[in-house]
Design a protein around this motif. Structure first.
Motif, PDB file in Angstrom:
ATOM      1  N   GLY A  42       0.972  -1.278  -0.201  1.00  0.00           N
ATOM      2  CA  GLY A  42       0.211   0.028   0.246  1.00  0.00           C
ATOM      3  C   GLY A  42       1.048   1.218  -0.022  1.00  0.00           C
ATOM      4  O   GLY A  42       1.499   1.649  -0.844  1.00  0.00           O
ATOM      5  N   CYS A  43       1.251   1.641   1.102  1.00  0.00           N
ATOM      6  CA  CYS A  43       2.189   2.881   1.275  1.00  0.00           C
ATOM      7  C   CYS A  43       3.685   2.262   1.199  1.00  0.00           C
ATOM      8  O   CYS A  43       4.420   3.064   0.827  1.00  0.00           O
ATOM      9  CB  CYS A  43       2.146   3.479   2.832  1.00  0.00           C
ATOM     10  N   ILE A  44       3.847   0.813   1.462  1.00  0.00           N
ATOM     11  CA  ILE A  44       4.970   0.450   1.349  1.00  0.00           C
ATOM     12  C   ILE A  44       4.971  -0.303   0.207  1.00  0.00           C
ATOM     13  O   ILE A  44       4.291  -1.181  -0.118  1.00  0.00           O
ATOM     14  CB  ILE A  44       5.520  -0.383   2.438  1.00  0.00           C
ATOM     15  N   ALA A  45       6.050  -0.372  -0.641  1.00  0.00           N
ATOM     16  CA  ALA A  45       6.168  -1.205  -2.063  1.00  0.00           C
ATOM     17  C   ALA A  45       7.200  -2.412  -1.600  1.00  0.00           C
ATOM     18  O   ALA A  45       8.253  -1.961  -0.966  1.00  0.00           O
ATOM     19  CB  ALA A  45       6.822  -0.352  -3.143  1.00  0.00           C
ATOM     20  N   PHE A  46       6.615  -3.509  -2.093  1.00  0.00           N
ATOM     21  CA  PHE A  46       7.757  -4.511  -2.028  1.00  0.00           C
ATOM     22  C   PHE A  46       7.311  -5.672  -3.131  1.00  0.00           C
ATOM     23  O   PHE A  46       6.268  -5.469  -3.777  1.00  0.00           O
ATOM     24  CB  PHE A  46       7.767  -5.171  -0.656  1.00  0.00           C
ATOM     25  N   PRO A  47       8.250  -6.518  -3.408  1.00  0.00           N
ATOM     26  CA  PRO A  47       8.021  -7.516  -4.433  1.00  0.00           C
ATOM     27  C   PRO A  47       6.706  -8.283  -4.149  1.00  0.00           C
ATOM     28  O   PRO A  47       6.717  -8.660  -2.829  1.00  0.00           O
ATOM     29  CB  PRO A  47       9.033  -8.182  -4.775  1.00  0.00           C
ATOM     30  N   THR A  48       5.996  -8.859  -5.223  1.00  0.00           N
ATOM     31  CA  THR A  48       5.017  -9.559  -4.938  1.00  0.00           C
ATOM     32  C   THR A  48       4.825 -10.956  -5.469  1.00  0.00           C
ATOM     33  O   THR A  48       5.636 -10.909  -6.547  1.00  0.00           O
ATOM     34  CB  THR A  48       3.685  -8.724  -5.405  1.00  0.00           C
ATOM     35  N   GLU A  49       4.066 -11.801  -5.131  1.00  0.00           N
ATOM     36  CA  GLU A  49       3.863 -13.180  -5.546  1.00  0.00           C
ATOM     37  C   GLU A  49       3.300 -13.033  -7.138  1.00  0.00           C
ATOM     38  O   GLU A  49       2.901 -12.060  -7.298  1.00  0.00           O
ATOM     39  CB  GLU A  49       2.914 -14.136  -4.839  1.00  0.00           C
ATOM     40  N   LYS A  50       4.003 -13.892  -8.010  1.00  0.00           N
ATOM     41  CA  LYS A  50       3.370 -14.046  -9.507  1.00  0.00           C
ATOM     42  C   LYS A  50       1.848 -14.206  -9.434  1.00  0.00           C
ATOM     43  O   LYS A  50       1.354 -15.088  -8.367  1.00  0.00           O
ATOM     44  CB  LYS A  50       3.872 -15.156 -10.203  1.00  0.00           C
ATOM     45  N   GLN A  51       1.101 -13.615 -10.408  1.00  0.00           N
ATOM     46  CA  GLN A  51      -0.355 -13.846 -10.249  1.00  0.00           C
ATOM     47  C   GLN A  51      -0.688 -14.624 -11.687  1.00  0.00           C
ATOM     48  O   GLN A  51      -0.276 -14.230 -12.712  1.00  0.00           O
ATOM     49  CB  GLN A  51      -1.091 -12.744 -10.436  1.00  0.00           C
ATOM     50  N   ASN A  52      -1.646 -15.720 -11.478  1.00  0.00           N
ATOM     51  CA  ASN A  52      -1.869 -16.622 -12.535  1.00  0.00           C
ATOM     52  C   ASN A  52      -3.325 -15.539 -13.250  1.00  0.00           C
ATOM     53  O   ASN A  52      -3.648 -14.711 -12.557  1.00  0.00           O
ATOM     54  CB  ASN A  52      -2.264 -17.874 -12.460  1.00  0.00           C
ATOM     55  N   ALA A  53      -3.625 -16.093 -14.451  1.00  0.00           N
ATOM     56  CA  ALA A  53      -4.670 -15.396 -15.226  1.00  0.00           C
ATOM     57  C   ALA A  53      -6.154 -15.417 -14.471  1.00  0.00           C
ATOM     58  O   ALA A  53      -6.801 -14.576 -14.499  1.00  0.00           O
ATOM     59  CB  ALA A  53      -4.934 -16.243 -16.484  1.00  0.00           C
ATOM     60  N   PHE A  54      -6.397 -16.299 -13.827  1.00  0.00           N
ATOM     61  CA  PHE A  54      -7.268 -16.541 -12.865  1.00  0.00           C
ATOM     62  C   PHE A  54      -7.466 -15.502 -11.718  1.00  0.00           C
ATOM     63  O   PHE A  54      -8.394 -14.987 -11.527  1.00  0.00           O
ATOM     64  CB  PHE A  54      -7.492 -18.099 -12.351  1.00  0.00           C
ATOM     65  N   PHE A 103      -4.071 -18.880  -3.989  1.00  0.00           N
ATOM     66  CA  PHE A 103      -2.714 -18.991  -3.615  1.00  0.00           C
ATOM     67  C   PHE A 103      -2.496 -20.465  -2.901  1.00  0.00           C
ATOM     68  O   PHE A 103      -1.316 -21.024  -2.732  1.00  0.00           O
ATOM     69  CB  PHE A 103      -2.076 -18.170  -3.019  1.00  0.00           C
ATOM     70  N   GLY A 104      -3.288 -21.156  -2.941  1.00  0.00           N
ATOM     71  CA  GLY A 104      -3.417 -22.551  -2.302  1.00  0.00           C
ATOM     72  C   GLY A 104      -3.311 -22.641  -0.632  1.00  0.00           C
ATOM     73  O   GLY A 104      -2.635 -23.378  -0.047  1.00  0.00           O
ATOM     74  N   ILE A 105      -3.658 -21.471   0.053  1.00  0.00           N
ATOM     75  CA  ILE A 105      -3.484 -21.425   1.313  1.00  0.00           C
ATOM     76  C   ILE A 105      -4.984 -21.242   2.112  1.00  0.00           C
ATOM     77  O   ILE A 105      -5.753 -20.577   1.529  1.00  0.00           O
ATOM     78  CB  ILE A 105      -3.018 -20.189   1.946  1.00  0.00           C
ATOM     79  N   VAL A 106      -5.227 -22.377   2.887  1.00  0.00           N
ATOM     80  CA  VAL A 106      -6.616 -22.325   3.659  1.00  0.00           C
ATOM     81  C   VAL A 106      -6.326 -21.622   4.981  1.00  0.00           C
ATOM     82  O   VAL A 106      -5.565 -22.117   5.573  1.00  0.00           O
ATOM     83  CB  VAL A 106      -7.070 -23.547   3.490  1.00  0.00           C
ATOM     84  N   LYS A 134     -14.184  -8.042   2.777  1.00  0.00           N
ATOM     85  CA  LYS A 134     -15.069  -9.202   3.308  1.00  0.00           C
ATOM     86  C   LYS A 134     -14.084 -10.178   3.686  1.00  0.00           C
ATOM     87  O   LYS A 134     -13.093 -10.589   2.798  1.00  0.00           O
ATOM     88  CB  LYS A 134     -15.908  -9.280   2.140  1.00  0.00           C
ATOM     89  N   THR A 135     -14.513 -10.941   4.658  1.00  0.00           N
ATOM     90  CA  THR A 135     -13.870 -12.152   5.009  1.00  0.00           C
ATOM     91  C   THR A 135     -13.823 -13.301   4.088  1.00  0.00           C
ATOM     92  O   THR A 135     -12.752 -13.813   3.702  1.00  0.00           O
ATOM     93  CB  THR A 135     -14.370 -12.723   6.244  1.00  0.00           C
ATOM     94  N   LEU A 136     -14.911 -13.300   3.362  1.00  0.00           N
ATOM     95  CA  LEU A 136     -14.832 -14.458   2.259  1.00  0.00           C
ATOM     96  C   LEU A 136     -13.949 -13.940   1.153  1.00  0.00           C
ATOM     97  O   LEU A 136     -13.251 -14.861   0.532  1.00  0.00           O
ATOM     98  CB  LEU A 136     -16.298 -14.502   1.751  1.00  0.00           C
ATOM     99  N   ALA A 137     -13.832 -12.626   0.930  1.00  0.00           N
ATOM    100  CA  ALA A 137     -13.071 -12.386  -0.423  1.00  0.00           C
ATOM    101  C   ALA A 137     -11.712 -12.314   0.214  1.00  0.00           C
ATOM    102  O   ALA A 137     -10.643 -12.951  -0.742  1.00  0.00           O
ATOM    103  CB  ALA A 137     -13.294 -10.923  -0.578  1.00  0.00           C
ATOM    104  N   ILE A 138     -11.393 -12.324   1.536  1.00  0.00           N
ATOM    105  CA  ILE A 138      -9.883 -12.617   1.748  1.00  0.00           C
ATOM    106  C   ILE A 138      -9.529 -14.033   1.680  1.00  0.00           C
ATOM    107  O   ILE A 138      -8.426 -14.497   1.331  1.00  0.00           O
ATOM    108  CB  ILE A 138      -9.841 -12.113   3.471  1.00  0.00           C
ATOM    109  N   ARG A 139     -10.516 -14.901   2.246  1.00  0.00           N
ATOM    110  CA  ARG A 139     -10.326 -16.347   2.270  1.00  0.00           C
ATOM    111  C   ARG A 139     -10.270 -16.626   0.834  1.00  0.00           C
ATOM    112  O   ARG A 139      -9.191 -17.802   0.458  1.00  0.00           O
ATOM    113  CB  ARG A 139     -11.471 -17.045   2.731  1.00  0.00           C
ATOM    114  N   LEU A 140     -10.946 -16.490  -0.139  1.00  0.00           N
ATOM    115  CA  LEU A 140     -10.939 -16.842  -1.615  1.00  0.00           C
ATOM    116  C   LEU A 140      -9.477 -16.336  -2.100  1.00  0.00           C
ATOM    117  O   LEU A 140      -8.923 -17.153  -2.818  1.00  0.00           O
ATOM    118  CB  LEU A 140     -11.996 -16.161  -2.185  1.00  0.00           C
ATOM    119  N   ALA A 141      -9.083 -15.162  -1.813  1.00  0.00           N
ATOM    120  CA  ALA A 141      -7.727 -14.897  -2.189  1.00  0.00           C
ATOM    121  C   ALA A 141      -6.644 -15.675  -1.957  1.00  0.00           C
ATOM    122  O   ALA A 141      -5.911 -16.065  -2.768  1.00  0.00           O
ATOM    123  CB  ALA A 141      -7.479 -13.381  -1.900  1.00  0.00           C
TER     124      ALA A 141
END
Ligand SMILES: [Mg+2]
Length: 147
Positions: A14-26, A73-76, A62-69
């Motif tokens: 957000g305010c701080i920039a850092f490298p991020t994980e690769k994102q797939n098309a989905f 990435f394969g994290i439950v 939303k908690t569901l949106a966070i869970r889905l995100a």
């Protein structure tokens, strides 16, 4: 242990920039937010060691949106606490501190905010406040004696 992570500027730039994980098309299609590089490996390692992973954010995502995100990435996630949930559980004490992990049986909270670190000292909860001095995941593993 039950371990919670902050989102903004800890896992999500957000305010701080850092490298991020690769994102797939989905993920791009769904508009999933980018998360800090190394998050997936770290969370998987922590889970392998028997820890539960939670998100504790002062945002109103939303908690569901966070869970889905994280699921994409394969994290439950074990649990998600947003500002709405914090207010519901802490009730009249909700403004006493911005985050109060013990109310959710969280043993360790990871954050970027020194203010949260001070709250931890004052209200007796354990935090790791990540800084730029060392690779961020190592700071967490070191605190857990896993580094
Ligand atoms: Mg933050």
């Amino acid at each position: 242990m039950k371990i919670s992570f902050d989102l903004d500027d800890t896992l999500i730039p957000g305010c701080i920039a850092f490298p991020t994980e690769k994102q797939n098309a989905f993920q791009k299609l769904l508009g999933i937010e980018r998360i800090r590089e190394g998050t997936i490996n770290l969370m998987k390692q922590l889970k392998t060691e028997g820890h539960s992973i939670c998100i504790y954010t002062t945002s109103y995502r939303k908690t569901l949106a966070i869970r889905l995100a994280f699921w994409t990435f394969g994290i439950v996630l074990h649990s998600v606490i947003n500002q709405t949930r914090h207010n519901e559980v802490l009730k009249e004490k909700k403004n006493l501190c911005s985050k109060y992990p013990p109310a959710f049986r969280i043993d360790l909270h990871i954050d970027d905010s020194p203010g949260v670190g001070l709250e931890g000292q004052r209200f007796k909860f354990r935090t790791v406040i990540i800084n730029d001095d060392a690779p961020w995941a190592n700071q967490i593993l070191t605190a857990l004696n896993m580094g």
